[in-house]
Design a protein around this motif. Structure first.
Motif, short mmCIF file in Angstrom:
data_model
loop_
_atom_site.label_atom_id
_atom_site.label_comp_id
_atom_site.label_asym_id
_atom_site.label_seq_id
_atom_site.Cartn_x
_atom_site.Cartn_y
_atom_site.Cartn_z
N PHE A 187 0.77 -1.26 0.00
CA PHE A 187 0.08 -0.15 -0.09
C PHE A 187 0.85 1.18 0.03
O PHE A 187 0.60 2.33 -0.86
N VAL A 188 1.76 1.43 0.83
CA VAL A 188 2.60 2.61 0.78
C VAL A 188 3.68 2.54 -0.07
O VAL A 188 4.02 3.40 -0.82
N GLY A 189 4.44 1.26 -0.22
CA GLY A 189 5.64 1.03 -1.19
C GLY A 189 4.99 1.29 -2.50
O GLY A 189 5.61 2.21 -3.19
N PHE A 190 4.37 0.24 -2.95
CA PHE A 190 3.80 0.50 -4.60
C PHE A 190 3.01 1.73 -4.68
O PHE A 190 3.19 2.48 -5.72
N GLY A 191 2.20 2.34 -3.73
CA GLY A 191 1.30 3.57 -3.83
C GLY A 191 2.21 4.74 -3.95
O GLY A 191 2.04 5.38 -4.97
N PHE A 192 3.11 4.86 -3.00
CA PHE A 192 4.02 6.05 -3.08
C PHE A 192 5.03 6.05 -4.19
O PHE A 192 5.33 6.95 -4.87
N LEU A 193 5.39 4.96 -4.62
CA LEU A 193 6.45 4.79 -5.66
C LEU A 193 5.85 5.42 -7.08
O LEU A 193 6.49 5.96 -7.88
N MET A 194 4.44 5.19 -6.99
CA MET A 194 3.69 5.71 -8.18
C MET A 194 3.38 7.13 -8.09
O MET A 194 2.31 7.73 -8.73
N THR A 195 3.68 7.89 -7.04
CA THR A 195 3.28 9.51 -6.98
C THR A 195 4.31 10.33 -7.60
O THR A 195 4.08 11.54 -7.40
N PHE A 196 5.21 9.78 -8.36
CA PHE A 196 6.17 10.61 -8.96
C PHE A 196 5.70 11.62 -10.05
O PHE A 196 6.40 12.54 -10.07
N LEU A 197 4.66 11.22 -10.73
CA LEU A 197 4.09 11.92 -11.81
C LEU A 197 3.88 13.48 -11.17
O LEU A 197 3.17 13.28 -10.25
N LYS A 198 4.09 14.48 -11.90
CA LYS A 198 3.65 15.91 -11.19
C LYS A 198 2.38 16.02 -11.03
O LYS A 198 2.04 16.67 -9.95
N ASP A 233 8.95 13.78 -6.70
CA ASP A 233 10.12 12.84 -6.51
C ASP A 233 10.22 12.49 -5.05
O ASP A 233 10.83 11.27 -4.65
N THR A 234 10.21 13.24 -4.26
CA THR A 234 10.45 13.01 -2.75
C THR A 234 9.66 12.20 -2.38
O THR A 234 9.76 11.17 -1.32
N PHE A 235 8.15 12.32 -2.63
CA PHE A 235 7.18 11.34 -2.20
C PHE A 235 7.46 10.15 -2.65
O PHE A 235 7.31 9.19 -2.12
N ALA A 236 8.05 10.04 -4.09
CA ALA A 236 8.10 8.49 -4.31
C ALA A 236 9.37 8.10 -3.94
O ALA A 236 9.21 6.84 -3.79
N MET A 237 10.30 8.81 -3.15
CA MET A 237 11.12 7.85 -2.36
C MET A 237 10.60 7.34 -1.01
O MET A 237 11.31 6.40 -0.47
N ILE A 238 9.69 7.99 -0.76
CA ILE A 238 8.81 7.35 0.32
C ILE A 238 8.59 5.72 0.08
O ILE A 238 8.87 4.77 0.74
N GLY A 239 7.89 5.82 -1.11
CA GLY A 239 7.51 4.33 -1.88
C GLY A 239 8.85 3.44 -1.82
O GLY A 239 8.90 2.32 -1.40
N THR A 240 9.88 3.93 -2.40
CA THR A 240 11.19 3.22 -2.51
C THR A 240 11.85 2.69 -1.35
O THR A 240 12.10 1.52 -1.30
#
Lengths: 491, 491, 491
Positions: C85-96, C235-242
């Motif tokens: 939920f957080v991993g995959f979810g936030f990894l996909m928030t990278f688009l502006k 991009d910082t949000f996506a790092m949470i997922g990563t």
């Protein structure tokens, strides 16, 4: 740089070249290959992670797989892992244009440091002399994470002012120094308890970072002053780091303590200490401003000081109220540190400490060491019970005749060792890092992700571009971090 | 304020003074010192966290350290801890300029509330009358976190409209009321199962917050209307809170249930209930908009209603499909609540509920209580087994002759107690909070971090500053939250 | 669409209607109700989560509640849950401007997929033929999360280009195909070990997504090009997922391995593999840019490739240095994939892969399968011990005479099955998704949350509005994602 020694001036004062295209990949590859070779020669699974374990169980009177140390320590390990990568990483995203560097370089050096730490700590603690192999299990992973924490603390002092190559070098030496220091403190001095590493991790890491920052002092750092603060969202990101550190600190301090009541008590003590630290941090932060406003810097950092200070004594019978008192003092001291000591360090001692690690790690670590020494010296059989005393202080083997009072003295000695290693090691490593071959940024490019990262074009950049295209009657440049009018006024 | 009673008008309608420089530190220090003294007098480690445990093991027939309650509960405890600090904290960052207040004040009152909860709950549940001491272990920490959850729910109703001092007062009374209510429900009524606190936590916390918000109603809140919404990134931050709450709710509901199948079943039921809740939330959210667009408010909140509603019955044999049905209904009802009940509450009952806690906590909590009562009343030995029935409902001691049907009645009675404590207690505490000594903000300063926090200068501010410096032909002011042209037009 | 077959042109090329107001709620309700009915008919608690467990303990020689499988697997389960939920979810928030869609739709389809997976996997693996019921416990929840991971991987390929209804359909078929494929691989081929699902999850999910993306290819996607990148904070949000994926991958790969040394070793191998992957990712990323700058896309994704590749062999005795070597290769290959293979796929094969799942999942999954096959084929009794060999490869029942060499062959066969199911299934599902009834966005509306979400008005919008109100001498539009001057120049 103005303080270059004349003779070396030409060498050390060349214009900065931040191109790390060859250096960084070279260092990464060279060190990773070295790790693979060394792991191949030295590292094996230990008894509990080896496929033979199942047939050894019967021989060792283990009746159930749940007795595998994995089940005692894995939940704590994962919490510690979160602290290292998300905790430290996001805590360092607070700068307005250095979030990538904060979380990204933290990721890089932690991933490298962990491997080196497994080797270094393995040689000192888990080497089987008969086979010449290091046998690793879950506890080694936790200790490697701990070891890296020391280097990440040091990164906090130089955040925004160094190159990734410098950070790799800093971590290589940091882990090495840490392992030696840890060996001296734990094995030679038999400071049996520094479970959460007040001294070994925080005092060492704090002074290591401060010493490096002192050697690398940049008198003209004000040239990147416009990038030194935070913005609204970067402060919110940093709170992610703060909270994960704060919440999981009980796991940090209890991860390697002895099974049963040892882990249980360490978690309770740390939990309590941290709650009380929050309240005094808020109090002092509010007192320090004319209208009582709170400062995010204090909330992000000083609230954690209690966890640091509880590191040594977490497993001791300090009593719940004792833990609250430690947190009480740490919140006050750490926040005062941000208000008075950091400016003093910068102005008088010429130490620029980006994240304030002196207030969050070094100073509370010293407090933790003192608390540990006092609690050890005053331990009694009535409080701990005979077996509890032995368990807690590990008075076995060569040390079975040591008194608690002597133990207090050794605890204090351990802290001095940590401090000496931190300051001495940091000064030497800092000198190495001053060689102008590591790709560090110029003063005016500090705190700017643009130097080492492909930074996406933000809305504001797009504004700039669109305005340009439309051929307006004036040109402006609204790059996200720098903002200048080049040619203002009506046409 | 227009609804001041005439006689008190002068007193209650003085201009707001939001300077908390003396009040906040005073409250923090006074209460923290009180905590230390009370902990010193009352709180000790319990059997399993005391250093004597190791020598008591043999006496108690415990053969392995893994039997320490720590290993049963610590992973769940850490998950609950994350829910309290990151879950609730980040869920409240959704307002465009109140993220610091959302996550920061949540941090402050949770840290304080935990300590007070350990004492209050300790006096009622863990006091050893022979020694006059409270003995704490891991389960007490979980219960303290639970207790604080009630107050954090209440914070959701008044988010953005109160001062940190008011929040501290609210938490002090909230924890006190909670502990009394919990004692009545668990010990006097023997509602043996409200493991996830549908009633004790959510119904109480929800109505407590709503009652306070009703008393503190601000008719002119529209003056800060420009700050009432979210922005793109603040909504994304809030999703961090939502997801950590959603993911860890199985731990919340299973943290304190009985060892073995009790914890196992509670986790499964909650997991299933939450999944089904997501689908119906999305369905209703999409239905409610002309073009089927989803509303972040619903996704952030109503998806969690299933966890609330499963709180009481989590450990019961509700069957997997039963859990899905509960989630199904809660998603619908909670989302409908945001669409129809919240506006009704505000317009008709004059209750402004910032986070919609009525829809997320109060109403699903009531559903949970009803589900619990029905499931208890229909429990049978064939479904639970003899020992299972005793374990689940704790039919021991004075209550060993109670029938499941009677138990259903007591469950319902428990919910009424929670509601009465919430509404009654909230009304009284709200009245206390209306005294104009707590530093609450004026209507036009609500939802604005600028009042209680040092807010960093953002890019937009910098734009303002730079434009000013360059002496352009017009002045503008682009402060991040307020945006006005002061003197527009060509020179 | 230009590549419509002429005959179907009128049908397939109608203007896009993104109104999902009826479709989405209908699908959600219909499927949730179906789930409830099917769960009612089929799903029950298993032995360890049923209230009868306590009385069965004695019969089964279980002496302590800690022997419940819950305590072996729950901490890992929660970590896996966070990854989903957080991993995959936030990894996909990278688009502006697609963060809501990234994390929100991920949430929706995971919550649905989990339920369907419990049923599908239950029919194949946990069905008791005598009662016709599926008995679920904690391991089923983990496997359901795993199954959903396959579909979330596929979502990465089509991120920003599909409607939520399409995603639901994709998940329904994806879970179905996954369960069949898993049955063939695990039960028929007896690929006893793919604990972290290199093949079953990542190869299948990766090719499933790529095949769908290939069928749904949009030649005019450049029309939404201005929304294809990231911004600084996204991009910082996506790092949470990563980071949450990276940290918890040891739990992912060890969650379902056998108790004791199995889980222990799987965690160690994954941990080591991931650390080495970070270093080579950084090295290649830096090498690929003229000035050595790092690219966030690589750091966010390729650092995880090691976890994927360790999935099959995690529990094998690959040795610590073996794990490092796997990570070493994966970091290089995955980053190279982003640099060379992704552009090739898009230009030559007409496959647009938004998140680069080919580089993060498909390719490293194949490597993982190969590593698994080789390690299995070379396993020996001296390395594993007799019992260890049986435990690790589950050589029992019909398979007790299988040689390790044959096992290697079956491992390789398993990978082919996964690939065939992914590509074949994806092509068919893609064809279904091309019917113009699912509410997918037009090319120029891709990557835009505005289509399916109520997006809050941001500061920039407010700027627009305020400037408008003030009657300035020019009109501009500063909507957050699109920025155009409509009427520029002096009045």
């Amino acid at each position: 740089m103005t303080n270059c020694i004349q003779g070396f001036k030409d060498y050390f004062c060349r214009p900065k070249n931040t191109n790390v295209r060859l250096k960084l990949p070279f260092v990464c590859f060279a060190w990773q290959i070295a790790m693979i070779i060394l792991f191949g020669v030295f590292v094996r699974y230990n008894n509990e992670s080896d496929a033979h374990w199942v047939q050894n169980m019967a021989q060792n009177n283990i009746t159930s797989a749940i007795e595998n140390d994995f089940y005692y320590r894995y939940p704590s390990f994962q919490d510690v892992h979160v602290m290292i990568f998300v905790g430290f990483g996001f805590l360092m995203t607070f700068l307005k244009r250095y979030s990538f560097g904060g979380v990204g370089f933290n990721f890089l050096i932690a991933a490298f440091g962990i491997q080196w730490a497994l080797l270094m700590q393995g040689w000192f603690h888990s080497l089987d002399p008969s086979t010449g192999k290091i046998y690793i299990g879950i506890e080694n992973l936790i200790n490697a994470d701990f070891c890296v924490a020391g280097c990440l603390i040091a990164y906090g002092a130089v955040l925004g002012k160094v190159s990734p190559v410098q950070l790799m070098v800093m971590t290589l030496f940091g882990v090495t120094l840490y392992a030696v220091e840890e060996y001296i403190i734990l094995n030679l001095l038999h400071v049996s308890l520094d479970a959460g590493g007040s001294m070994i991790i925080h005092v060492f890491g704090g002074y290591y970072g401060l010493a490096i920052s002192w050697v690398l002092y940049r008198p003209n750092l004000h040239q990147s002053k416009h990038l030194q603060g935070s913005v609204y969202h970067s402060d919110t990101f940093a709170m992610i780091g703060t909270l994960f550190l704060w919440m999981f600190w009980p796991s940090f301090n209890s991860a390697t303590t002895y099974h049963g009541d040892g882990q249980h008590r360490a978690a309770i003590n740390t939990y309590l200490c941290l709650t009380s630290c929050v309240l005094t941090t808020v109090a002092i932060s509010s007192l320090s401003q004319k209208t009582g406003k709170l400062d995010m810097v204090h909330i992000q950092n000083s609230t954690l000081a209690g966890g640091v200070a509880m590191g040594t004594a977490a497993v001791f019978m300090v009593s719940p109220y004792g833990a609250l008192i430690v947190g009480f003092c740490c919140g006050i001291l750490s926040t005062m540190g941000y208000l008075y000591i950091s400016p003093f360090l910068e102005k008088t001692l010429k130490i620029h400490d980006t994240c304030g690690i002196h207030n969050l790690h070094a100073m509370p670590g010293v407090i933790g060491g003192i608390v540990g020494a006092i609690t050890a010296a005053t331990a009694s059989e009535s409080v701990y019970g005979m077996q509890g005393l032995i368990n807690t202080f590990d008075f076995t083997g060569n040390f079975k005749d040591r008194t608690v009072f002597a133990q207090g003295g050794y605890q204090a000695a351990g802290m001095c060792v940590a401090m000496v290693f931190g300051i001495g090691g940091g000064a030497i490593v800092g000198a190495i890092l001053r060689f102008p071959i590591w790709g560090d940024p110029a003063d005016e490019n500090c705190n700017d992700d643009d130097v080492y990262w492909e930074v996406p074009q933000d809305e504001e950049d797009q504004l700039e571009r669109n305005v340009g295209i439309k051929g307006l009657f004036y040109d402006w440049h609204l790059s996200p971090s720098r903002l200048k009018f080049q040619n203002a006024g009506p046409v």
